[in-house]
Motif scaffolding. Structure first.
Motif, PDB file in Angstrom:
ATOM      1  N   ALA A  25      27.105  37.943  41.186  1.00  0.00           N
ATOM      2  CA  ALA A  25      28.296  38.009  40.993  1.00  0.00           C
ATOM      3  C   ALA A  25      29.044  39.981  40.317  1.00  0.00           C
ATOM      4  O   ALA A  25      27.924  40.421  40.379  1.00  0.00           O
ATOM      5  CB  ALA A  25      29.040  37.401  40.373  1.00  0.00           C
ATOM      6  N   LEU A  26      29.491  40.339  41.397  1.00  0.00           N
ATOM      7  CA  LEU A  26      29.892  42.174  41.454  1.00  0.00           C
ATOM      8  C   LEU A  26      31.109  41.926  40.657  1.00  0.00           C
ATOM      9  O   LEU A  26      32.579  41.225  40.983  1.00  0.00           O
ATOM     10  CB  LEU A  26      30.017  42.375  42.639  1.00  0.00           C
ATOM     11  CG  LEU A  26      28.430  42.536  43.153  1.00  0.00           C
ATOM     12  CD1 LEU A  26      29.064  43.201  44.636  1.00  0.00           C
ATOM     13  CD2 LEU A  26      27.929  43.690  43.063  1.00  0.00           C
ATOM     14  N   ARG A  27      31.906  42.885  40.086  1.00  0.00           N
ATOM     15  CA  ARG A  27      32.775  43.352  39.692  1.00  0.00           C
ATOM     16  C   ARG A  27      34.060  43.862  40.846  1.00  0.00           C
ATOM     17  O   ARG A  27      33.433  44.564  41.307  1.00  0.00           O
ATOM     18  CB  ARG A  27      33.471  44.695  38.654  1.00  0.00           C
ATOM     19  CG  ARG A  27      32.023  44.535  37.675  1.00  0.00           C
ATOM     20  CD  ARG A  27      32.121  45.648  36.060  1.00  0.00           C
ATOM     21  NE  ARG A  27      31.828  45.139  34.742  1.00  0.00           N
ATOM     22  CZ  ARG A  27      30.112  45.640  35.192  1.00  0.00           C
ATOM     23  NH1 ARG A  27      28.894  46.195  35.908  1.00  0.00           N
ATOM     24  NH2 ARG A  27      29.354  45.255  33.979  1.00  0.00           N
ATOM     25  N   ALA A  28      35.185  44.248  40.568  1.00  0.00           N
ATOM     26  CA  ALA A  28      35.673  44.522  41.714  1.00  0.00           C
ATOM     27  C   ALA A  28      35.602  45.990  42.068  1.00  0.00           C
ATOM     28  O   ALA A  28      35.686  45.915  42.880  1.00  0.00           O
ATOM     29  CB  ALA A  28      37.558  43.696  41.273  1.00  0.00           C
ATOM     30  N   GLY A  46      43.670  41.272  41.101  1.00  0.00           N
ATOM     31  CA  GLY A  46      42.481  41.781  41.820  1.00  0.00           C
ATOM     32  C   GLY A  46      41.156  42.347  41.444  1.00  0.00           C
ATOM     33  O   GLY A  46      39.952  42.881  40.702  1.00  0.00           O
ATOM     34  N   HIS A  47      41.311  41.046  40.554  1.00  0.00           N
ATOM     35  CA  HIS A  47      40.196  40.723  39.490  1.00  0.00           C
ATOM     36  C   HIS A  47      39.555  39.797  39.855  1.00  0.00           C
ATOM     37  O   HIS A  47      39.548  38.314  40.791  1.00  0.00           O
ATOM     38  CB  HIS A  47      40.587  40.226  38.046  1.00  0.00           C
ATOM     39  CG  HIS A  47      41.150  40.404  37.163  1.00  0.00           C
ATOM     40  ND1 HIS A  47      42.575  40.353  36.144  1.00  0.00           N
ATOM     41  CD2 HIS A  47      41.227  41.977  37.615  1.00  0.00           C
ATOM     42  CE1 HIS A  47      42.613  41.467  35.586  1.00  0.00           C
ATOM     43  NE2 HIS A  47      42.063  42.951  36.603  1.00  0.00           N
ATOM     44  N   THR A  48      37.545  39.589  39.805  1.00  0.00           N
ATOM     45  CA  THR A  48      36.732  38.646  40.437  1.00  0.00           C
ATOM     46  C   THR A  48      35.635  37.774  39.279  1.00  0.00           C
ATOM     47  O   THR A  48      37.071  38.058  38.205  1.00  0.00           O
ATOM     48  CB  THR A  48      35.074  39.535  40.806  1.00  0.00           C
ATOM     49  OG1 THR A  48      34.818  40.313  40.389  1.00  0.00           O
ATOM     50  CG2 THR A  48      36.160  40.855  41.772  1.00  0.00           C
ATOM     51  N   ALA A  49      35.330  37.198  39.424  1.00  0.00           N
ATOM     52  CA  ALA A  49      34.954  35.995  38.734  1.00  0.00           C
ATOM     53  C   ALA A  49      34.175  36.858  37.500  1.00  0.00           C
ATOM     54  O   ALA A  49      35.070  36.201  36.369  1.00  0.00           O
ATOM     55  CB  ALA A  49      33.956  34.956  39.201  1.00  0.00           C
ATOM     56  N   LEU A  50      33.326  38.062  37.909  1.00  0.00           N
ATOM     57  CA  LEU A  50      33.201  38.631  36.795  1.00  0.00           C
ATOM     58  C   LEU A  50      33.645  39.103  36.250  1.00  0.00           C
ATOM     59  O   LEU A  50      33.715  39.721  34.786  1.00  0.00           O
ATOM     60  CB  LEU A  50      31.630  39.623  37.837  1.00  0.00           C
ATOM     61  CG  LEU A  50      30.756  40.840  36.410  1.00  0.00           C
ATOM     62  CD1 LEU A  50      30.319  39.126  35.333  1.00  0.00           C
ATOM     63  CD2 LEU A  50      29.782  41.073  37.240  1.00  0.00           C
ATOM     64  N   ASP A  51      35.130  39.974  36.787  1.00  0.00           N
ATOM     65  CA  ASP A  51      36.274  39.741  35.961  1.00  0.00           C
ATOM     66  C   ASP A  51      36.512  39.517  34.816  1.00  0.00           C
ATOM     67  O   ASP A  51      36.724  39.664  33.790  1.00  0.00           O
ATOM     68  CB  ASP A  51      37.026  41.231  36.726  1.00  0.00           C
ATOM     69  CG  ASP A  51      36.381  42.132  38.079  1.00  0.00           C
ATOM     70  OD1 ASP A  51      35.777  43.190  37.284  1.00  0.00           O
ATOM     71  OD2 ASP A  51      36.609  42.297  38.849  1.00  0.00           O
ATOM     72  N   ILE A  52      36.852  38.537  34.920  1.00  0.00           N
ATOM     73  CA  ILE A  52      38.046  37.423  34.611  1.00  0.00           C
ATOM     74  C   ILE A  52      36.492  36.655  32.915  1.00  0.00           C
ATOM     75  O   ILE A  52      37.155  36.438  31.913  1.00  0.00           O
ATOM     76  CB  ILE A  52      37.589  36.229  35.180  1.00  0.00           C
ATOM     77  CG1 ILE A  52      38.960  36.736  36.002  1.00  0.00           C
ATOM     78  CG2 ILE A  52      38.380  35.260  34.894  1.00  0.00           C
ATOM     79  CD1 ILE A  52      38.866  35.314  37.150  1.00  0.00           C
ATOM     80  N   PHE A  53      35.255  36.929  33.225  1.00  0.00           N
ATOM     81  CA  PHE A  53      34.085  36.487  32.740  1.00  0.00           C
ATOM     82  C   PHE A  53      34.552  37.931  31.030  1.00  0.00           C
ATOM     83  O   PHE A  53      34.369  36.878  29.782  1.00  0.00           O
ATOM     84  CB  PHE A  53      33.338  36.250  33.138  1.00  0.00           C
ATOM     85  CG  PHE A  53      31.934  36.073  31.674  1.00  0.00           C
ATOM     86  CD1 PHE A  53      31.729  35.137  30.884  1.00  0.00           C
ATOM     87  CD2 PHE A  53      31.511  37.153  32.021  1.00  0.00           C
ATOM     88  CE1 PHE A  53      31.053  34.624  30.580  1.00  0.00           C
ATOM     89  CE2 PHE A  53      29.618  36.511  30.965  1.00  0.00           C
ATOM     90  CZ  PHE A  53      29.838  35.104  29.730  1.00  0.00           C
ATOM     91  N   GLU A  54      34.270  39.543  31.628  1.00  0.00           N
ATOM     92  CA  GLU A  54      33.977  39.793  31.173  1.00  0.00           C
ATOM     93  C   GLU A  54      35.317  40.416  30.079  1.00  0.00           C
ATOM     94  O   GLU A  54      35.195  41.423  29.237  1.00  0.00           O
ATOM     95  CB  GLU A  54      33.816  41.817  31.619  1.00  0.00           C
ATOM     96  CG  GLU A  54      32.274  40.900  32.551  1.00  0.00           C
ATOM     97  CD  GLU A  54      31.674  41.970  32.886  1.00  0.00           C
ATOM     98  OE1 GLU A  54      32.653  42.590  33.659  1.00  0.00           O
ATOM     99  OE2 GLU A  54      30.127  42.831  33.477  1.00  0.00           O
TER     100      GLU A  54
END
Length: 419
Positions: free
Chosen positions: A242-245, A214-222
């Motif tokens: 880019a957005l969070r999930a 359930g993670h987007t690219a921004l979630d992975i980065f943060e």
């Protein structure tokens, strides 16, 4: 396999090979009957015996597709051992050998990408373009492998080839963990790969796609430790919006194109409503032009001098033709047609291509547009000028509309077949 055959293949002695065949003509057939075996071609390819390999390819072409007990074909072994002459002989005999899947469903193309053999990758694409769609047991494409193993030059070449061949839909594919190539580039902190990915993903894929966690690219980065976060990647994420999930609105797989899928549902509804109003108004304007139509036929008598019409006299006309001056009528129809077809295209690109009813609606829009084209031909007094001027403009809009629907239908079929 016969030990003598193994020794002859490893040494590369063609005379010994043919001597064995003379003694036992069925020796190669018995080897071919085994499901997994190191054939003489495997032995020759691993040892780098190019001339003997050529003979074996000719004698038993089926050896080239066989896997040994380690899950390797002769082409796999030739690549892993760096015997490029044998590699070239094998793909010249059958380009589809590039798609033979070995252990973990790894193909020879996957190997050259992981080895970052740029020229070899380019050659494989030229002789077997379809090889790019092959995936490993972990559902990894060649793009995934290039990013995962941090082979930036191979990744850059892949992106260039994908763009030139218009194969961008491959970037939507996910591995077994639901990760796109962009997810992996963020995970491995590859700023250069991320930069190229963003430039293509923004147009052809979803930057805010979520993996199985359930993670987007921004979630992975943060989620990375602050000291490991790459500033360049951070700037790229901000630039790409880019957005969070948790901030991503759920989007149904309705087949909408990227440009409309990004829009909020309310905006799409407004666009459709306005486009429908424009189509209705312009179609009605085409049916009832300003001034209306002549209700009777009038042709002045030849005995009457009509060279200088008197005030209030009627020009020659036929019933059903427009009263409006022909030049003004043509100009008004050109603008009206432009508005009508543009609105029809807007409606078309808002329809979900994956629905059969939407396809029927798209066809009905085209038929309605063709009927609209015929109306001025039956009402204008100068049909030739109207036909040429309207047809040229209408054709450009219609071809655009057909191209949009065809490209969307083709991409949806490819994605469904590869899923």
């Amino acid at each position: 396999m016969d030990a003598r055959l193994t020794d002859a293949s490893r040494v590369g002695n063609a005379n010994d090979l043919y001597a064995i065949i003379q003694q036992d003509p069925h020796v190669l057939e018995r080897v071919d009957q085994l499901p997994f075996v190191d054939t003489p071609l495997h032995e020759a390819a691993a040892a780098g015996n190019a001339l003997l390999s050529a003979d074996l390819i000719n004698l038993k072409p089926s050896f080239a597709k066989k896997l040994n007990c380690d899950g390797h074909s002769p082409l796999h072994l030739a690549l892993l051992n760096g015997h490029l002459r044998i590699v070239q002989r094998l793909i010249n005999s059958d380009p589809n050998l590039i798609r033979v899947k070995g252990k973990d469903n790894v193909t020879p193309l996957h190997i050259v990408v992981m080895m970052e053999e740029i020229e070899r990758v380019r050659t494989f694409f030229i002789v077997c373009p379809k090889s790019i769609i092959d995936r490993t047991s972990r559902e990894e494409t060649v793009v995934h492998l290039a990013v995962k193993h941090q082979k930036f030059e191979a990744f850059k070449m892949l992106m260039q080839w994908i763009k030139e061949e218009r194969q961008e839909w491959i970037l939507k594919w996910k591995d077994e963990d639901g990760n796109t190539a962009l997810h992996l580039a963020i995970t491995t902190n590859q700023s250069q790969a991320s930069s190229i990915s963003f430039s293509i993903f923004r147009r052809w894929a979803d930057i805010n796609a979520r993996n199985l966690e359930g993670h987007t690219a921004l979630d992975i980065f943060e989620r990375q430790p602050e000291e490991q976060q790459n500033i360049e990647i951070s700037n790229l994420l901000k630039k790409a919006s880019a957005l969070r999930a948790s901030d991503v609105r759920p989007v149904s797989s309705d087949g909408l194109p990227y440009v409309t899928r990004k829009l909020p549902r309310g905006t799409r509804d407004i666009n459709l409503m306005v486009a429908i109003l424009v189509v209705t108004a312009t179609y009605q304007a085409g049916l009832t032009p300003p001034g209306g139509f002549w209700q009777d036929n009038y042709q002045p008598s030849k005995l009457t001098n009509t060279s200088t019409p008197t005030a209030g006299s009627e020009p020659p006309h036929k019933a059903g033709k427009v009263i409006l001056d022909s030049k003004i009528y043509i100009v008004s129809q050109l603008f009206n047609t432009a508005a009508f077809v543009t609105a029809a295209i807007v409606i078309g690109i808002h329809l979900p291509i994956l629905s059969r009813w939407s396809r029927l609606l798209g066809c009905s829009l085209l038929l309605l547009s063709f009927s609209y084209l015929l109306m001025p031909l039956s009402t204008s007094s100068n049909n030739f000028i109207v036909l040429v001027s309207l047809f040229v403009q209408f054709l450009s809009y219609t071809m655009t509309y057909i191209w949009i629907w065809y490209s969307r239908l083709r991409k949806s079929k490819i994605v469904k077949e590869s899923a």
